[in-house]
Design a protein around this motif. Structure first.
Motif, PDB file in Angstrom:
ATOM      1  N   ASP A  91       0.877  -1.188   0.126  1.00  0.00           N
ATOM      2  CA  ASP A  91      -0.087  -0.010   0.061  1.00  0.00           C
ATOM      3  C   ASP A  91       0.940   1.110   0.008  1.00  0.00           C
ATOM      4  N   LYS A  92       0.216   2.317  -0.016  1.00  0.00           N
ATOM      5  CA  LYS A  92       1.021   3.799  -0.107  1.00  0.00           C
ATOM      6  C   LYS A  92       2.072   3.821   1.013  1.00  0.00           C
ATOM      7  N   TRP A  93       1.827   3.514   2.179  1.00  0.00           N
ATOM      8  CA  TRP A  93       2.606   3.872   3.279  1.00  0.00           C
ATOM      9  C   TRP A  93       3.758   2.587   3.203  1.00  0.00           C
ATOM     10  N   ASP A  94       3.346   1.251   2.874  1.00  0.00           N
ATOM     11  CA  ASP A  94       4.358   0.428   3.103  1.00  0.00           C
ATOM     12  C   ASP A  94       5.420   0.522   2.053  1.00  0.00           C
ATOM     13  N   VAL A  95       5.168   1.277   0.835  1.00  0.00           N
ATOM     14  CA  VAL A  95       6.259   1.579  -0.099  1.00  0.00           C
ATOM     15  C   VAL A  95       6.840   2.986   0.267  1.00  0.00           C
ATOM     16  N   TYR A  96       6.302   3.633   0.771  1.00  0.00           N
ATOM     17  CA  TYR A  96       6.883   4.805   1.244  1.00  0.00           C
ATOM     18  C   TYR A  96       7.836   4.400   2.211  1.00  0.00           C
ATOM     19  N   TRP A  97       7.644   3.753   3.550  1.00  0.00           N
ATOM     20  CA  TRP A  97       8.849   3.282   4.318  1.00  0.00           C
ATOM     21  C   TRP A  97       9.732   2.418   4.005  1.00  0.00           C
ATOM     22  N   ARG A  98       9.836   2.169   2.875  1.00  0.00           N
ATOM     23  CA  ARG A  98      10.956   1.190   2.290  1.00  0.00           C
ATOM     24  C   ARG A  98      12.234   2.253   2.036  1.00  0.00           C
ATOM     25  N   THR A  99      11.663   3.435   1.908  1.00  0.00           N
ATOM     26  CA  THR A  99      12.641   4.368   1.478  1.00  0.00           C
ATOM     27  C   THR A  99      12.997   5.701   2.555  1.00  0.00           C
ATOM     28  N   HIS A 100      12.140   5.755   3.356  1.00  0.00           N
ATOM     29  CA  HIS A 100      12.245   6.292   4.796  1.00  0.00           C
ATOM     30  C   HIS A 100      12.252   5.757   5.911  1.00  0.00           C
ATOM     31  N   THR A 101      12.730   6.424   7.063  1.00  0.00           N
ATOM     32  CA  THR A 101      12.476   5.777   8.525  1.00  0.00           C
ATOM     33  C   THR A 101      12.406   7.152   9.461  1.00  0.00           C
ATOM     34  N   LEU A 102      12.348   6.813  10.602  1.00  0.00           N
ATOM     35  CA  LEU A 102      12.586   7.774  11.725  1.00  0.00           C
ATOM     36  C   LEU A 102      13.775   7.848  12.438  1.00  0.00           C
ATOM     37  N   ASP A 103      14.284   8.758  12.771  1.00  0.00           N
ATOM     38  CA  ASP A 103      15.402   8.877  13.601  1.00  0.00           C
ATOM     39  C   ASP A 103      15.123   8.736  15.071  1.00  0.00           C
TER      40      ASP A 103
ATOM     41  N   ILE B 240      11.195  12.211  10.416  1.00  0.00           N
ATOM     42  CA  ILE B 240      11.380  11.376   9.212  1.00  0.00           C
ATOM     43  C   ILE B 240      12.449  11.801   8.566  1.00  0.00           C
ATOM     44  N   ILE B 241      13.427  10.777   8.209  1.00  0.00           N
ATOM     45  CA  ILE B 241      14.834  10.966   7.377  1.00  0.00           C
ATOM     46  C   ILE B 241      14.641   9.910   6.137  1.00  0.00           C
ATOM     47  N   ASP B 242      15.430  10.225   5.056  1.00  0.00           N
ATOM     48  CA  ASP B 242      15.868   9.230   3.977  1.00  0.00           C
ATOM     49  C   ASP B 242      16.429   8.062   4.816  1.00  0.00           C
TER      50      ASP B 242
END
Length: 105
Positions: free
Chosen positions: A81-93, A98-100
Motif C-alpha cells: 500500500d502507499k505507506w508500505d512503499v513509502y517506508w521502504r525509502t524513509h525511516t524515523l530517527d 522522518i528521514i531518508d
C-alpha cells in the motif's frame, strides 16, 4: 441420443458458472486482487529506528527496544500500500523525525 443429452447437460452445468464468473469479473473491473495485511488483527506494525525493518507487536504492548510506532496517519496496513512503499525509502530517527533511509550496504 443418451450421450448427446448428457453432453448437453454437462455443457450447461459448466457454462453457467463460467458465465457468472465472467460477469463478476466484468462488473468489478478485474479488481479481485488479494491484499495481504501487514500484521494480524490483534497486532500493530512498528518501524526500526534509523532503518527500514519492521515488526508486528501485540496490541496493548509497547514496541521493543530499537522500534517505534509509525507516525499517525502514515501506518502501512497492507503489503504494497502507499505507506508500505513509502517506508521502504524513509525511516524515523531517534528523535522521531522522518528521514531518508540509509542505503543498504
Amino acid at each position: 441420443m443418451f450421450m448427446s443429452r448428457w453432453v448437453s447437460r454437462l455443457t450447461t452445468a459448466v457454462a453457467a458458472p463460467l458465465a457468472g464468473a465472467a460477469t463478476l469479473v466484468a462488473l468489478t473491473g478485474c479488481s479481485l486482487e488479494y491484499r495481504e495485511d501487514i500484521c494480524m488483527s490483534d497486532e500493530y506494525p512498528v518501524l526500526t529506528v534509523n532503518g527500514t525493518g519492521s515488526a508486528c507487536v501485540s496490541k496493548g504492548e509497547q514496541p521493543p527496544a530499537g522500534y517505534v510506532r509509525y507516525p499517525e496517519g502514515k501506518v502501512p496496513q497492507q503489503v504494497d500500500d502507499k505507506w508500505d512503499v513509502y517506508w521502504r525509502t524513509h525511516t524515523l530517527d531517534k528523535d522521531g523525525d522522518i528521514i531518508d533511509a540509509p542505503e543498504a550496504g
